[in-house]
Scaffold this active site. Structure first.
Site, PDB file in Angstrom:
ATOM      1  CB  CYS A  85      -3.506   2.384  -1.888  1.00  0.00           C
ATOM      2  SG  CYS A  85      -3.193   1.017  -0.808  1.00  0.00           S
TER       3      CYS A  85
ATOM      4  CE  LYS B  24      -4.793   3.139  -6.377  1.00  0.00           C
ATOM      5  NZ  LYS B  24      -5.691   2.054  -5.928  1.00  0.00           N
TER       6      LYS B  24
ATOM      7  CD  GLU C 100     -28.563  19.115  -2.582  1.00  0.00           C
ATOM      8  OE1 GLU C 100     -29.655  19.437  -2.078  1.00  0.00           O
ATOM      9  OE2 GLU C 100     -27.784  19.933  -3.114  1.00  0.00           O
TER      10      GLU C 100
ATOM     11  CB  CYS D 297      -0.934   0.011   1.207  1.00  0.00           C
ATOM     12  SG  CYS D 297      -1.992   1.467   1.253  1.00  0.00           S
TER      13      CYS D 297
ATOM     14  CE1 TYR E   9      -7.203  -2.134  -6.678  1.00  0.00           C
ATOM     15  CE2 TYR E   9      -8.401  -4.204  -6.868  1.00  0.00           C
ATOM     16  CZ  TYR E   9      -7.373  -3.464  -6.320  1.00  0.00           C
ATOM     17  OH  TYR E   9      -6.496  -4.045  -5.429  1.00  0.00           O
TER      18      TYR E   9
ATOM     19  CD  GLU F 162      -7.642   2.138  -8.777  1.00  0.00           C
ATOM     20  OE1 GLU F 162      -8.447   2.315  -7.852  1.00  0.00           O
ATOM     21  OE2 GLU F 162      -6.559   1.535  -8.623  1.00  0.00           O
TER      22      GLU F 162
ATOM     23  CG  HIS G  85     -28.952  23.192  -1.918  1.00  0.00           C
ATOM     24  ND1 HIS G  85     -29.013  22.404  -3.048  1.00  0.00           N
ATOM     25  CD2 HIS G  85     -29.127  24.472  -2.336  1.00  0.00           C
ATOM     26  CE1 HIS G  85     -29.230  23.173  -4.092  1.00  0.00           C
ATOM     27  NE2 HIS G  85     -29.300  24.437  -3.696  1.00  0.00           N
TER      28      HIS G  85
END
Length: 461
Positions: free
Chosen positions: A50, A53, A448, A45, A184, A188, A443
């Site tokens: 990760c 990346k 939302e 990682c 993935y 990616e 908002h």
């Protein structure tokens, strides 16, 4: 706590996220602990996964944001990208983070051996570089996963390909790149390199990318590949790769097509990193793919040997490895037994825009519960009203019809990962659709929409 029969109470093989967390917690509980890491502290990682990346995702996304800035009145002239400078900055930060992992382990009172450890017997580990032999009451396997690539016999010319690890050192950027895989990692990096100006083609043997994800998510991500200028070829695999005299790779596909490219990346999966560990010497049970088989408490079939993280091939995510390691250490050394709960784990795919998902896909929910209600929305986010971007946001809420409990949430859009982390709390707590509806909207925001979708989705007739 130290058992005088052995050199250590706990010996951890692997200095990645799971091994580091386990060693720190055990050491802080009073255990005598050592860790063997043959590459660099931090594991996949931090060092080659990760973290770097995500830096590459940021780098590629900045170019798009600079172009979009014109819609908001910004005039940017003379912009250029220096890939060498970026890689240097990225590796400096990775080095810093790896150093923090080492300092945290040492600070907790554990010892680090910067070399490979292999089993001699159930209580003994040999350190390969120094030849030192150490013993431990308990041993934790935390060696993670490794890249899988076909052999030259299976794919002639595979030696002319890159793996995802190589992406962090690829300089200069190629003009063209072909990526094998539809998971993935493949997607990616496809978005990363496309965002950096590389002409990218993705070749996938299946019909839909992101196998195992919700069907709507698969379809939206496929459409986003085209928006990013990425060519997708499905239902095909590589048959051979030939290196030409000018450095161009000629890739022959099973569908009869031939692609020419300066770089080929294999992103077709990872497997448990157990080769050469010596598991067979002590009778540790492995599955057919070489992953260590464990129970809910991370125990192997050998009473004093445990395993956490990707080497067990359960849920291969860094936060899962960390929680597994923490649970193991608390249970075995801290007097606070608990085990990992694998339900409703949030996850993200850092395509551009990104994917965030928690809970069940529509197909999984229907298979388990029968009747489900769906709530969907697909809209242009406010930010894209002025910047010319065609990217949209997709959201889907999967609700168990029998009691209105939300069993899955899926988002594709900018900041999807940030949203899904918060939504995961509600899903984990068993929130109902009424709980979502009673929540006041914030908002203006994309998020939302999660609490304002009121109408059930009905399939077109």
């Amino acid at each position: 706590m130290t058992n005088k029969t052995y050199d250590y109470d706990l010996f951890v093989i692997g200095g990645g996220s799971g091994g580091v967390r386990a060693s720190r917690i055990a050491a802080l509980a009073g255990a005598k602990v050592a860790v063997a890491e043959e590459y660099r502290m931090g594991g996949t990682c931090v060092v080659r996964g990760c973290v770097p990346k995500k830096f590459m995702v940021y780098a590629s996304d900045y170019g798009k944001k600079i172009r979009h800035a014109a819609g908001y009145g910004w005039s940017v002239n003379g912009v250029s990208y220096d890939h060498t400078a970026f890689l240097k900055a990225m590796h400096t930060e990775v080095d810093r983070l790896s150093g923090i992992y080492s300092r945290n382990v040492n600070g907790a009172g554990a010892e680090i051996f910067e070399e490979r450890g292999v089993f001699v017997d159930a209580h003994t580990v040999r350190l390969i570089k120094s030849g030192r032999v150490v013993t431990a009451d308990k041993i934790l396997i935390a060696t993670g996963g490794r890249i899988w690539r076909p052999t030259p016999e299976e794919l002639p010319g595979v030696e002319h390909t890159l793996a995802s690890d190589d992406a962090f050192f690829l300089d200069p950027l190629p003009k063209r790149m072909v990526i094998a895989g539809g998971g993935y990692i493949a997607l990616e990096f496809a978005h990363v390199y496309a965002g950096l100006g590389v002409d990218v083609t993705v070749v996938y043997r299946g019909e839909k990318v992101l196998r195992g994800f919700d069907g709507d998510v698969q379809d939206i991500v496929t459409g986003n590949l085209a928006l990013a200028g990425i060519r997708l070829i499905t239902g095909a695999i590589f048959e051979r790769i030939d290196l030409q005299a000018d450095g161009v790779r000629r890739v022959k596909l099973s569908n009869g097509d031939t692609l020419e490219t300066e770089a080929v990346m294999m992103a077709v999966g990872r497997i448990a990193n157990t080769d050469g560990l010596g598991a067979e010497k002590v009778g540790i049970a492995l599955d057919r793919n070489g992953a260590v088989i464990v129970d809910d408490w991370s125990r192997t079939n050998v009473p004093n040997i445990f395993a956490v993280g990707d080497v067990t091939d359960q849920v291969n995510l860094t936060p899962v490895a960390i929680r597994q390691g923490h649970a193991f250490a608390d249970t075995e050394f801290g007097g606070k037994p608990w085990k990992m709960d694998y339900t409703n784990i949030p996850t993200a795919v850092f395509t551009q825009p990104e994917v965030g998902t928690v809970g069940m896909s529509e197909a999984e929910a229907r298979a388990k519960f029968g009747d489900v209600d769906l709530y969907k929305t697909n809209f242009k986010p406010m930010q894209n009203s002025l910047n010319g971007s065609a990217e949209r946001v997709f959201m889907k809420i999967v609700v168990r019809a029998s009691d209105n409990v939300v069993v899955g949430v899926h988002i594709v859009g900018e900041d999807a990962a940030e949203m899904i982390q918060m939504v995961a709390i509600a899903v984990k707590m068993g929130a109902t659709k009424e709980d979502f509806d009673r929540t006041c909207a914030l908002h203006p925001s994309s998020a939302e929409e999660l609490v304002t979708i009121r109408n059930k989705w009905a399939a077109p007739t």
